[in-house]
Structures are given as structure tokens and as C-alpha cells.
Scaffold this motif. Structure first.
Motif, PDB file in Angstrom:
ATOM      1  N   ALA A 280       0.831  -1.205   0.000  1.00  0.00           N
ATOM      2  CA  ALA A 280       0.000   0.000   0.000  1.00  0.00           C
ATOM      3  C   ALA A 280       0.868   1.259   0.000  1.00  0.00           C
ATOM      4  O   ALA A 280       0.555   2.240  -0.685  1.00  0.00           O
ATOM      5  N   SER A 281       1.947   1.230   0.756  1.00  0.00           N
ATOM      6  CA  SER A 281       2.822   2.398   0.845  1.00  0.00           C
ATOM      7  C   SER A 281       3.502   2.687  -0.488  1.00  0.00           C
ATOM      8  O   SER A 281       3.570   3.841  -0.935  1.00  0.00           O
ATOM      9  N   LEU A 282       3.998   1.636  -1.148  1.00  0.00           N
ATOM     10  CA  LEU A 282       4.667   1.831  -2.441  1.00  0.00           C
ATOM     11  C   LEU A 282       3.671   2.285  -3.505  1.00  0.00           C
ATOM     12  O   LEU A 282       4.002   3.108  -4.366  1.00  0.00           O
ATOM     13  N   THR A 283       2.447   1.768  -3.441  1.00  0.00           N
ATOM     14  CA  THR A 283       1.411   2.220  -4.377  1.00  0.00           C
ATOM     15  C   THR A 283       1.106   3.697  -4.145  1.00  0.00           C
ATOM     16  O   THR A 283       0.913   4.466  -5.096  1.00  0.00           O
ATOM     17  N   THR A 284       1.069   4.096  -2.887  1.00  0.00           N
ATOM     18  CA  THR A 284       0.829   5.499  -2.554  1.00  0.00           C
ATOM     19  C   THR A 284       1.944   6.382  -3.086  1.00  0.00           C
ATOM     20  O   THR A 284       1.696   7.469  -3.619  1.00  0.00           O
ATOM     21  N   VAL A 285       3.178   5.922  -2.942  1.00  0.00           N
ATOM     22  CA  VAL A 285       4.323   6.690  -3.458  1.00  0.00           C
ATOM     23  C   VAL A 285       4.228   6.816  -4.975  1.00  0.00           C
ATOM     24  O   VAL A 285       4.470   7.881  -5.550  1.00  0.00           O
TER      25      VAL A 285
END
Length: 331
Positions: A280-285
């Protein structure tokens, strides 16, 4: 610790399925957050254009009261206030570039900021270039710039605006435009207390939406999606645990305590939950430009991971307490 890492990173079907699920749920959580934020932004922009954030404060006409212009313009110093000022309607003028009978008015530069950089601010509905000079019917040349489109309640889009005169010290009405996500009714007491008028009472008028976009966003159904995603992952983790009866029996018969076995299994799930959070964090980035509050998306993934790790031990403990000889028969 080592045993849990080995189990979680194995190339078996269980590890592959759990890893793929973690990545998919993480991407889904980020996608839902993006969809919710985009919907909210669109609804707020539409509501703002209809005057949702505009408050009109008027002095009592029965008492011929007036509001001090300086106190109205000073409202811009309050947190949450985007613009504030007065509009004094004028007559009609002719301009070579705009035509005959153009409605005019004087306005505060704190309400129409373009008036701070030009002699005139031309309403967005009047057809003219972005900036330049205008020649009045009497031959007087003045610089102008096009004013940004104003929402309903700040009705100047068809006017030619000029700055206030020095004699414009009072006005019957003060117009306040709040920031997009402000709750209008929460600000009314502060706005009224900050104004100076020649006589009470002050009357307020604010556009009230049948549906408040901000309230709808706070109570949306998808707010539960992260927790439900974490719950689903925990249940799937329990299903895979129940299929490992003989493996768990081996741990128990080799002298591993129930607590230690639970620790190994929970740590495995913690590694998968970490994959979800990282996904989720990498997708957000990757989609950073589309997110209004990326921290909210990362926090939502944290909720999913926390739910996963909170539910899993509760369901796993009764299974791990079973007799090892019975677990060994589970295939």
C-alpha cells in the motif's frame, strides 16, 4: 524468529498465496483511498461553486446599521477564512473593449485579490483577454486583469470591479469565503464576534447543502475496507493454519510450547502483514500526485495490518491447544 522467516519465505503454495494476497490487498486499499479522495474533491469543488463556503453577513436593515469595512477585511487573518470583504455596487460604464452598459462595482482587494495588482478586475464572464488595458468611454485608460471565477454568493463574474474608495469605510454587507473543507456553521459565532457594526443585530446567510460532502466522506462505507481486508487476511491465515495440523504437531512433540508455537505462527502472519503495508505504501508513493493525504492511505494499510495481527492469534490459540496426537492425524 528464523523458523517463522523460513516458513514465510518458502516457495510453497501457502507462502505464494499469502504473499500475493498481501500485495493485492495493499494495492486495493490504496486504490480505494484514491477513489474516495477523488470523489470527495469533486463533490467539494461542485459544492463550493454553488456557494457552499460563502457566508454573507448583513447589518439589520430595520436599524440602518452598517458594518465597518476594516473589520470585515480583517476576517482574512482568521484561520479557515479564504477571503473576506465588501462589494459596493456602482452604475454602468462603457469600455471600448467590452461594450456599452457594463455593470460596475467597487470591491475589497481582500475579497478579489486581483484588485491589488491592477486598476480594474474584470469578471470571468466578460469576454476579454487575461490582462491589458481598458479605455473608458471618456477616453481614460486603466490597466486590468481578469478575476478568477467566483462562487455563488460572490456575484461579481459579470462586473467590472475597481478598488474601494477611501470614503468606503462602512457597508451593509460583509462577504466571507471559507476554505473548502471548513464547516460553515462552526465559524459563524467567530465571524460575528469579530465584526464591528454601527448597530446590532447582524444577520447571516449561508448556503446549506442537502448532503455535506465532508460529512459523507467521514461516514462512507469504504472507511471499513481496511479493517475488513485485514479480517479477511486473518481468516485466510487461519484456514492455512488449520491445514497444517501435522506440522504443528511436529512442533509440539519436539517440545515447543503452545506459546512458542503461537509466536512462530503469528510472526509468519506479521511478515505477510508487513508485505501488505509495504504494498500500500509503495502504491501510494507511485500515485503520490493523486493523493490529497498520502499519510491517511498509509495509516489505512496500518489498520488492515493491525486487524490481521489482532484477530489471528485469537483464532489460532484454540487450535494450537489441541492434543498433538490429534493434530498429527489432520492431513
Amino acid at each position: 524468529m528464523r523458523e517463522a522467516v523460513v516458513n514465510a519465505t518458502a516457495t510453497g503454495t501457502r507462502a505464494i498465496v499469502m504473499s500475493a494476497l498481501s500485495v493485492a490487498i495493499g494495492v486495493l486499499i490504496a486504490a480505494l483511498q484514491l477513489y474516495d479522495w477523488s470523489s470527495l474533491t469533486q463533490q467539494v469543488r461542485s459544492a463550493d461553486a454553488q456557494g457552499r463556503s460563502v457566508v454573507t453577513i448583513s447589518a439589520s436593515p430595520q436599524m440602518s446599521a452598517q458594518i465597518e469595512v476594516a473589520s470585515c477585511e480583517a476576517l482574512t487573518s482568521l484561520e479557515g477564512v479564504e477571503a473576506a470583504g465588501v462589494i459596493v455596487l456602482g452604475g454602468r460604464s462603457s469600455f471600448d473593449q467590452l461594450g456599452v452598459g457594463v455593470a460596475t462595482a467597487r470591491a475589497s482587494s481582500t475579497l478579489i485579490p486581483e484588485l491589488a495588482v491592477a486598476d480594474l478586475a474584470i469578471g470571468s464572464a466578460l469576454g476579454t483577454a487575461e490582462s491589458g488595458t481598458l479605455t473608458s468611454g471618456s477616453g481614460y485608460v486603466r490597466s486590468y486583469t481578469r478575476a478568477s471565477a467566483q462562487p455563488a454568493g460572490v456575484d461579481v463574474n459579470s462586473l467590472a470591479l475597481s478598488p474601494l474608495l477611501g470614503s468606503d469605510t462602512t457597508a451593509p454587507t460583509c462577504i466571507v469565503r471559507l476554505r473548502s473543507f471548513a464547516h460553515v456553521h462552526d465559524y459563524l459565532p467567530l465571524l460575528l464576534a469579530s465584526l464591528q457594526s454601527t448597530g446590532p443585530p447582524l444577520v447571516t446567510r449561508a448556503t446549506t447543502d442537502a448532503v455535506d460532502p465532508v460529512a459523507s466522506y467521514s461516514t462512507r462505507i469504504t472507511v471499513w475496507a481496511p479493517a475488513l481486508g485485514g479480517l479477511g487476511c486473518a481468516l485466510l491465515g487461519l484456514v492455512t493454519l488449520f491445514a497444517r495440523g501435522s506440522e504443528i504437531a511436529t512442533y509440539r512433540m519436539s517440545g515447543t510450547t503452545i506459546r512458542a508455537t503461537l509466536g512462530i505462527c503469528t510472526l509468519e502472519q506479521a511478515l505477510y502483514a508487513a508485505v501488505l503495508w509495504c504494498s500500500a505504501s509503495l502504491t501510494t508513493v507511485a500515485w503520490h500526485g493523486s493523493f490529497g493525504h498520502p499519510v491517511g492511505t498509509i495509516a489505512a494499510a496500518g489498520v488492515a495490518a493491525f486487524t490481521w495481527l489482532a484477530v489471528y492469534p485469537i483464532g489460532a490459540t484454540p487450535f494450537l491447544r489441541r492434543d498433538p496426537t490429534v493434530l498429527a492425524k489432520d492431513r
